[in-house]
Design a protein around this motif. Structure first.
Motif, PDB file in Angstrom:
ATOM      1  N   ARG A 206       2.632  16.667  13.769  1.00 44.75           N
ATOM      2  CA  ARG A 206       2.779  17.355  12.477  1.00 44.75           C
ATOM      3  C   ARG A 206       3.988  16.890  11.671  1.00 44.75           C
ATOM      4  O   ARG A 206       4.532  17.632  10.871  1.00 44.75           O
ATOM      5  CB  ARG A 206       2.849  18.878  12.675  1.00 44.75           C
ATOM      6  CG  ARG A 206       1.612  19.480  13.312  1.00 44.75           C
ATOM      7  CD  ARG A 206       1.717  21.002  13.385  1.00 44.75           C
ATOM      8  NE  ARG A 206       2.947  21.439  14.045  1.00 44.75           N
ATOM      9  CZ  ARG A 206       3.097  21.518  15.368  1.00 44.75           C
ATOM     10  NH1 ARG A 206       2.110  21.180  16.176  1.00 44.75           N
ATOM     11  NH2 ARG A 206       4.239  21.944  15.880  1.00 44.75           N
ATOM     12  N   ASN A 207       4.408  15.657  11.873  1.00 43.98           N
ATOM     13  CA  ASN A 207       5.496  15.116  11.075  1.00 43.98           C
ATOM     14  C   ASN A 207       4.942  14.568   9.756  1.00 43.98           C
ATOM     15  O   ASN A 207       3.815  14.078   9.694  1.00 43.98           O
ATOM     16  CB  ASN A 207       6.204  14.007  11.850  1.00 43.98           C
ATOM     17  CG  ASN A 207       6.797  14.536  13.142  1.00 43.98           C
ATOM     18  OD1 ASN A 207       7.830  15.173  13.136  1.00 43.98           O
ATOM     19  ND2 ASN A 207       6.119  14.268  14.266  1.00 43.98           N
ATOM     20  N   LYS A 208       5.734  14.670   8.709  1.00 45.87           N
ATOM     21  CA  LYS A 208       5.373  14.118   7.409  1.00 45.87           C
ATOM     22  C   LYS A 208       6.211  12.869   7.179  1.00 45.87           C
ATOM     23  O   LYS A 208       7.438  12.936   7.138  1.00 45.87           O
ATOM     24  CB  LYS A 208       5.626  15.145   6.302  1.00 45.87           C
ATOM     25  CG  LYS A 208       4.743  16.379   6.407  1.00 45.87           C
ATOM     26  CD  LYS A 208       4.991  17.340   5.252  1.00 45.87           C
ATOM     27  CE  LYS A 208       4.073  18.551   5.356  1.00 45.87           C
ATOM     28  NZ  LYS A 208       4.296  19.505   4.228  1.00 45.87           N
ATOM     29  N   LEU A 209       5.539  11.741   7.047  1.00 49.49           N
ATOM     30  CA  LEU A 209       6.225  10.464   6.926  1.00 49.49           C
ATOM     31  C   LEU A 209       5.691   9.704   5.720  1.00 49.49           C
ATOM     32  O   LEU A 209       4.476   9.685   5.469  1.00 49.49           O
ATOM     33  CB  LEU A 209       6.024   9.616   8.187  1.00 49.49           C
ATOM     34  CG  LEU A 209       6.408  10.274   9.514  1.00 49.49           C
ATOM     35  CD1 LEU A 209       5.169  10.758  10.253  1.00 49.49           C
ATOM     36  CD2 LEU A 209       7.204   9.311  10.391  1.00 49.49           C
ATOM     37  N   LYS A 210       6.597   9.075   4.993  1.00 51.69           N
ATOM     38  CA  LYS A 210       6.136   8.211   3.908  1.00 51.69           C
ATOM     39  C   LYS A 210       7.192   7.162   3.571  1.00 51.69           C
ATOM     40  O   LYS A 210       8.394   7.370   3.750  1.00 51.69           O
ATOM     41  CB  LYS A 210       5.771   9.015   2.663  1.00 51.69           C
ATOM     42  CG  LYS A 210       6.886   9.825   2.029  1.00 51.69           C
ATOM     43  CD  LYS A 210       6.337  10.595   0.824  1.00 51.69           C
ATOM     44  CE  LYS A 210       7.433  11.464   0.188  1.00 51.69           C
ATOM     45  NZ  LYS A 210       6.908  12.230  -0.962  1.00 51.69           N
TER      46      LYS A 210
ATOM     47  N   PRO B 183       6.903   0.504   9.656  1.00 54.99           N
ATOM     48  CA  PRO B 183       5.874   1.412   9.144  1.00 54.99           C
ATOM     49  C   PRO B 183       6.299   2.866   9.343  1.00 54.99           C
ATOM     50  O   PRO B 183       7.399   3.130   9.823  1.00 54.99           O
ATOM     51  CB  PRO B 183       4.681   1.066  10.028  1.00 54.99           C
ATOM     52  CG  PRO B 183       5.322   0.746  11.351  1.00 54.99           C
ATOM     53  CD  PRO B 183       6.616   0.047  11.025  1.00 54.99           C
ATOM     54  N   ASP B 184       5.425   3.798   9.042  1.00 58.77           N
ATOM     55  CA  ASP B 184       5.755   5.205   9.249  1.00 58.77           C
ATOM     56  C   ASP B 184       5.926   5.522  10.737  1.00 58.77           C
ATOM     57  O   ASP B 184       6.873   6.203  11.134  1.00 58.77           O
ATOM     58  CB  ASP B 184       4.677   6.106   8.637  1.00 58.77           C
ATOM     59  CG  ASP B 184       4.705   6.077   7.115  1.00 58.77           C
ATOM     60  OD1 ASP B 184       5.793   5.890   6.543  1.00 58.77           O
ATOM     61  OD2 ASP B 184       3.627   6.237   6.509  1.00 58.77           O
ATOM     62  N   ILE B 185       4.996   5.045  11.575  1.00 58.42           N
ATOM     63  CA  ILE B 185       5.112   5.214  13.026  1.00 58.42           C
ATOM     64  C   ILE B 185       4.882   3.865  13.687  1.00 58.42           C
ATOM     65  O   ILE B 185       3.914   3.167  13.368  1.00 58.42           O
ATOM     66  CB  ILE B 185       4.091   6.241  13.570  1.00 58.42           C
ATOM     67  CG1 ILE B 185       4.383   7.635  13.010  1.00 58.42           C
ATOM     68  CG2 ILE B 185       4.141   6.274  15.100  1.00 58.42           C
ATOM     69  CD1 ILE B 185       3.380   8.696  13.423  1.00 58.42           C
ATOM     70  N   GLU B 186       5.801   3.499  14.608  1.00 55.26           N
ATOM     71  CA  GLU B 186       5.617   2.288  15.403  1.00 55.26           C
ATOM     72  C   GLU B 186       5.758   2.669  16.875  1.00 55.26           C
ATOM     73  O   GLU B 186       6.863   3.012  17.333  1.00 55.26           O
ATOM     74  CB  GLU B 186       6.629   1.216  15.032  1.00 55.26           C
ATOM     75  CG  GLU B 186       6.402  -0.082  15.803  1.00 55.26           C
ATOM     76  CD  GLU B 186       7.257  -1.221  15.297  1.00 55.26           C
ATOM     77  OE1 GLU B 186       6.825  -2.384  15.415  1.00 55.26           O
ATOM     78  OE2 GLU B 186       8.368  -0.953  14.785  1.00 55.26           O
TER      79      GLU B 186
ATOM     80  N   ASP C 252      -0.262  13.590  17.185  1.00 57.64           N
ATOM     81  CA  ASP C 252      -1.270  14.514  16.692  1.00 57.64           C
ATOM     82  C   ASP C 252      -0.862  15.049  15.325  1.00 57.64           C
ATOM     83  O   ASP C 252       0.290  15.493  15.137  1.00 57.64           O
ATOM     84  CB  ASP C 252      -1.437  15.675  17.676  1.00 57.64           C
ATOM     85  CG  ASP C 252      -2.550  16.627  17.273  1.00 57.64           C
ATOM     86  OD1 ASP C 252      -3.629  16.145  16.877  1.00 57.64           O
ATOM     87  OD2 ASP C 252      -2.319  17.848  17.347  1.00 57.64           O
ATOM     88  N   GLU C 253      -1.761  14.996  14.374  1.00 58.49           N
ATOM     89  CA  GLU C 253      -1.618  15.610  13.051  1.00 58.49           C
ATOM     90  C   GLU C 253      -0.391  15.112  12.286  1.00 58.49           C
ATOM     91  O   GLU C 253       0.216  15.865  11.521  1.00 58.49           O
ATOM     92  CB  GLU C 253      -1.549  17.137  13.160  1.00 58.49           C
ATOM     93  CG  GLU C 253      -2.834  17.778  13.648  1.00 58.49           C
ATOM     94  CD  GLU C 253      -2.770  19.291  13.544  1.00 58.49           C
ATOM     95  OE1 GLU C 253      -3.500  19.835  12.690  1.00 58.49           O
ATOM     96  OE2 GLU C 253      -1.996  19.910  14.298  1.00 58.49           O
ATOM     97  N   ASN C 254      -0.030  13.863  12.457  1.00 63.79           N
ATOM     98  CA  ASN C 254       1.057  13.301  11.667  1.00 63.79           C
ATOM     99  C   ASN C 254       0.523  12.842  10.311  1.00 63.79           C
ATOM    100  O   ASN C 254      -0.484  12.126  10.235  1.00 63.79           O
ATOM    101  CB  ASN C 254       1.693  12.128  12.410  1.00 63.79           C
ATOM    102  CG  ASN C 254       2.355  12.593  13.692  1.00 63.79           C
ATOM    103  OD1 ASN C 254       3.366  13.276  13.657  1.00 63.79           O
ATOM    104  ND2 ASN C 254       1.773  12.224  14.828  1.00 63.79           N
ATOM    105  N   ASP C 255       1.163  13.278   9.256  1.00 59.98           N
ATOM    106  CA  ASP C 255       0.770  12.961   7.885  1.00 59.98           C
ATOM    107  C   ASP C 255       1.498  11.680   7.475  1.00 59.98           C
ATOM    108  O   ASP C 255       2.673  11.719   7.105  1.00 59.98           O
ATOM    109  CB  ASP C 255       1.130  14.132   6.975  1.00 59.98           C
ATOM    110  CG  ASP C 255       0.711  13.892   5.535  1.00 59.98           C
ATOM    111  OD1 ASP C 255       0.134  12.837   5.238  1.00 59.98           O
ATOM    112  OD2 ASP C 255       0.996  14.772   4.692  1.00 59.98           O
ATOM    113  N   CYS C 256       0.830  10.544   7.592  1.00 62.04           N
ATOM    114  CA  CYS C 256       1.476   9.276   7.274  1.00 62.04           C
ATOM    115  C   CYS C 256       0.420   8.263   6.869  1.00 62.04           C
ATOM    116  O   CYS C 256      -0.793   8.486   7.004  1.00 62.04           O
ATOM    117  CB  CYS C 256       2.310   8.771   8.442  1.00 62.04           C
ATOM    118  SG  CYS C 256       1.417   8.573  10.007  1.00 62.04           S
TER     119      CYS C 256
ATOM    120  N   CYS D 291      -1.515   8.003  12.707  1.00 61.32           N
ATOM    121  CA  CYS D 291      -1.565   8.724  11.440  1.00 61.32           C
ATOM    122  C   CYS D 291      -2.920   9.410  11.291  1.00 61.32           C
ATOM    123  O   CYS D 291      -3.963   8.880  11.684  1.00 61.32           O
ATOM    124  CB  CYS D 291      -1.353   7.782  10.273  1.00 61.32           C
ATOM    125  SG  CYS D 291       0.285   7.012  10.235  1.00 61.32           S
ATOM    126  N   CYS D 292      -2.910  10.609  10.697  1.00 59.53           N
ATOM    127  CA  CYS D 292      -4.176  11.278  10.439  1.00 59.53           C
ATOM    128  C   CYS D 292      -4.583  11.095   8.990  1.00 59.53           C
ATOM    129  O   CYS D 292      -3.783  10.712   8.156  1.00 59.53           O
ATOM    130  CB  CYS D 292      -4.045  12.766  10.776  1.00 59.53           C
ATOM    131  SG  CYS D 292      -2.896  13.686   9.757  1.00 59.53           S
TER     132      CYS D 292
END
Length: 341
Positions: A305-309, A313-316, A327-331, A340-341
């Protein structure tokens, strides 16, 4: 109990302290006092009160402490500037109050608390431009509140004993760490930690690090080395030159609802076998490298549930597939695809 006045009753502060009994007050007039003061046994609850830091100056010659609180406890020192000593204030007893004091230009520390000393309070203390740490606390259960620790030659504040507290302090421009923690179960809350080499660093665990503003430090904002079971909650970590939050090892820590923005490297990095951590509900954006990066040796961490922008990248995720849970990361961007979801 009596009020003793310097210089009206005694010429020096030390003479007045020597004459004092438990519970007495030594009131010191404005002026420069070229002496060191030692509070020995038999003077519990003694208060030494100056008219204000700008008006009463305890001036040293580079040797020893300015004030040494030794065999007596529940001592109060207030209203002085302490300068030119090796140590501004040394504390080796319990339950003391040091308030409205300036500690500056001392060769080593502004203030030091011994390993056997507990529950002393530093309130509205300024420790600046000392050769070593601003305040070094080796005992447990001590408090540093609404103080200013800046431009010291080593760390602003060291919390080396257990269960110490740092609340609502300004800690800036120190040569090494703003706050260094080597004792377990510290509470570090509401501090402004800016312009140090590292903002907050710890090699211990079980801390609550809450609601701090950590910005413009020369390397890492918050660095935890093998720190188990700490809670890093609702901090604002921005514009540090390297990582915002860096967890080098450790297990069971929780990283929740932090705002991590515009740091030079990764926003949140987990490295060196960090495991069983919870990284939930953080806002991570515009960092120079990855927003959240679990390293290759990390495992059993959950990132939710993290919000990344606008991270790169947003998640590596460098760990083997399935080692960590996302799970449920907004990116928008990730390596590999999937977190990312």
């Amino acid at each position: 109990m009596a009020v003793i006045r310097v210089p009206a009753d005694y010429r020096t502060i030390q003479e007045a302290v020597n004459a004092a009994r438990p519970g007495d007050t030594v009131r010191v007039a404005g002026g420069v006092y070229a002496e060191a003061v030692t509070i020995r046994e038999g003077r519990d609850r003694l208060a030494i009160i100056g008219p204000g830091a700008g008006d009463a100056i305890l001036q040293g010659n580079g040797i020893g402490p300015g004030f040494l609180i030794g065999g007596s406890g529940t001592v109060t020192i207030a209203g002085f500037t302490v300068t030119g000593f090796e140590f501004g204030i040394e504390v080796s007893s319990n339950d003391n109050v040091i308030r409205d004091v300036v500690l500056t230009g001392n060769a080593r520390q502004g203030a030091g608390v011994a390993e056997t000393s507990f529950r002393s309070l530093f309130y509205r203390v300024t420790a600046s431009q000392n050769g070593g740490d601003g305040i070094e606390i080796n005992g447990g259960g001590n408090y540093v509140i609404r103080s200013e620790l800046r431009e010291n030659g080593d760390d602003g504040l060291d919390l080396n004993g257990p269960t110490n507290v740092a609340l609502h302090n300004l800690i800036s421009g120190n040569r090494d760490r703003g706050i260094e923690v080597q004792g377990d179960t510290a509470l570090i809350a509401g501090n402004r930690v800016v312009g140090n080499r590292i903002g907050i660093a710890s090699t211990a665990g079980q801390h609550l690090i809450y609601d701090n503003f950590v910005s413009r430090n020369q390397t890492v904002g918050i660095l935890l080395q093998d720190s188990d079971n700490s809670l890093i909650l609702a901090n604002e970590v921005t514009c540090n030159q390297e990582e915002g939050l860096f967890f080098n090892g450790g297990t069971g820590f929780r990283v929740i609802r932090n705002k991590v923005e515009s740091n030079g490297h990764d926003g949140i990095e987990l490295s060196a076998g960090a495991s069983e951590a919870v990284v939930d509900d953080n806002e991570v954006k515009e960092n120079g490298l990855a927003g959240i990066r679990p390293g290759s040796a990390t495992a059993r961490n959950v990132v939710r549930r993290n919000k990344l922008k606008r991270n790169s990248p947003d998640i590596e995720d460098l760990a083997p597939a399935g080692a960590n849970v996302f799970d449920e990361n907004d990116c928008k961007t990730s390596r590999p695809t999937g977190p990312c979801c």
